[in-house]
Design an enzyme around this catalytic site. Structure first.
Site, PDB file in Angstrom:
ATOM      1  N   CYS A 116       0.833  -1.200   0.000  1.00 15.95           N
ATOM      2  CA  CYS A 116       0.000   0.000   0.000  1.00 15.95           C
ATOM      3  C   CYS A 116       0.870   1.253   0.000  1.00 15.95           C
ATOM      4  CB  CYS A 116      -0.915  -0.009   1.229  1.00 15.95           C
ATOM      5  SG  CYS A 116      -2.109   1.343   1.250  1.00 15.95           S
ATOM      6  N   CYS A 202      -3.420   3.753   9.291  1.00 12.09           N
ATOM      7  CA  CYS A 202      -2.177   3.232   9.864  1.00 12.09           C
ATOM      8  C   CYS A 202      -1.545   4.177  10.887  1.00 12.09           C
ATOM      9  CB  CYS A 202      -1.170   2.936   8.745  1.00 12.09           C
ATOM     10  SG  CYS A 202      -1.759   1.713   7.542  1.00 12.09           S
ATOM     11  N   CYS A 225       7.693   4.306   5.722  1.00  5.63           N
ATOM     12  CA  CYS A 225       6.749   4.054   4.634  1.00  5.63           C
ATOM     13  C   CYS A 225       7.451   3.538   3.384  1.00  5.63           C
ATOM     14  CB  CYS A 225       5.953   5.311   4.314  1.00  5.63           C
ATOM     15  SG  CYS A 225       6.938   6.644   3.618  1.00  5.63           S
TER      16      CYS A 225
END
Length: 229
Positions: A116, A202, A225
């Site tokens: 993602c 998140c 990330c």
């Protein structure tokens, strides 16, 4: 001169420089190529944005709108850009085709959080950074163990760009003092226990004494990330 050597020389040259001096040098030095500031418009982003606005409000600022951010972040981004007089903010988003192919229901983060982040952050940013020879980040050594040895200048792995981290040596005290001294607007979620703010699914609130990034990707070993690797 190889980029790694340029970065190492800049680290020696600016070992005791202020973040403002570092930023002015980067924005003026032709060896760095065109430079962009990548900002999340998160909890501490306004400090670096203010410094850049003081030097050149027309500096390219790149904001990644993952389409899963808190609404508070989207509102804050517009308010801060207007407040600081930033005139060149580029909002980038994931590819429509890629979203339809790989995350049509917006649930990819539940199955594969890394995939993602790649889809919604890494790939859009890589496309946006192609014209630039260097980019500025707001990373700091105090934020996590993976950033403890963060240099101010570094050659970005796998690219022909230099990454610049002007606030690498700053801690919470310096950040808070700068915000107070310049009366800068705070992200509204900070007061609600979010010292580090990313995508809504998140990101969670944490305790006062917790690691500032403990609320990111809670329950996983993930700490970044992916845009910085």
């Amino acid at each position: 001169m190889p980029l790694k050597e340029i970065a190492e020389r800049q680290n020696l040259l600016h070992a005791k420089s202020t973040p403002q001096t570092i930023l002015k040098h980067v924005l003026d030095d032709v060896r760095m190529g065109d430079t962009a500031l990548v900002s999340s418009f998160g909890a501490e982003s306004v400090v670096l944005l203010h410094m850049v606005a003081e030097i050149d409000p027309a500096t390219q600022v790149i904001f990644i709108e993952t389409e899963m951010l808190f609404n508070e972040t989207l509102v804050y981004q517009k308010e801060v850009a207007a407040h600081l007089g930033l005139t060149n903010v580029q909002v980038i988003t994931p590819s429509r085709a890629a979203l339809l192919e790989r995350d049509s229901e917006g649930l990819l983060h539940q199955a594969d959080v890394d995939a993602c982040c790649t889809l919604r952050k890494k790939e859009p940013l890589e496309r946006a950074l192609k014209p630039y020879g260097s980019w500025i980040t707001g990373r700091k050594r105090y934020q996590s163990g993976t950033r403890a040895a963060l240099p101010v200048f570094e050659k970005e792995a796998g690219s022909t760009r230099i990454k610049v981290n002007p606030l690498a040596s700053w801690g919470r005290t310096e950040i808070a003092a700068y915000m107070d001294d310049h009366d800068l607007p705070r992200h509204p979620l900070v007061a609600k226990g979010y010292p580090s703010i990313g995508c809504q699914p998140c990101t969670h609130a944490v305790g006062v004494d917790d690691d500032p990034r403990a609320g990111r990707w809670e329950g996983t070993e993930k700490t970044e990330c992916g845009i910085h690797f």
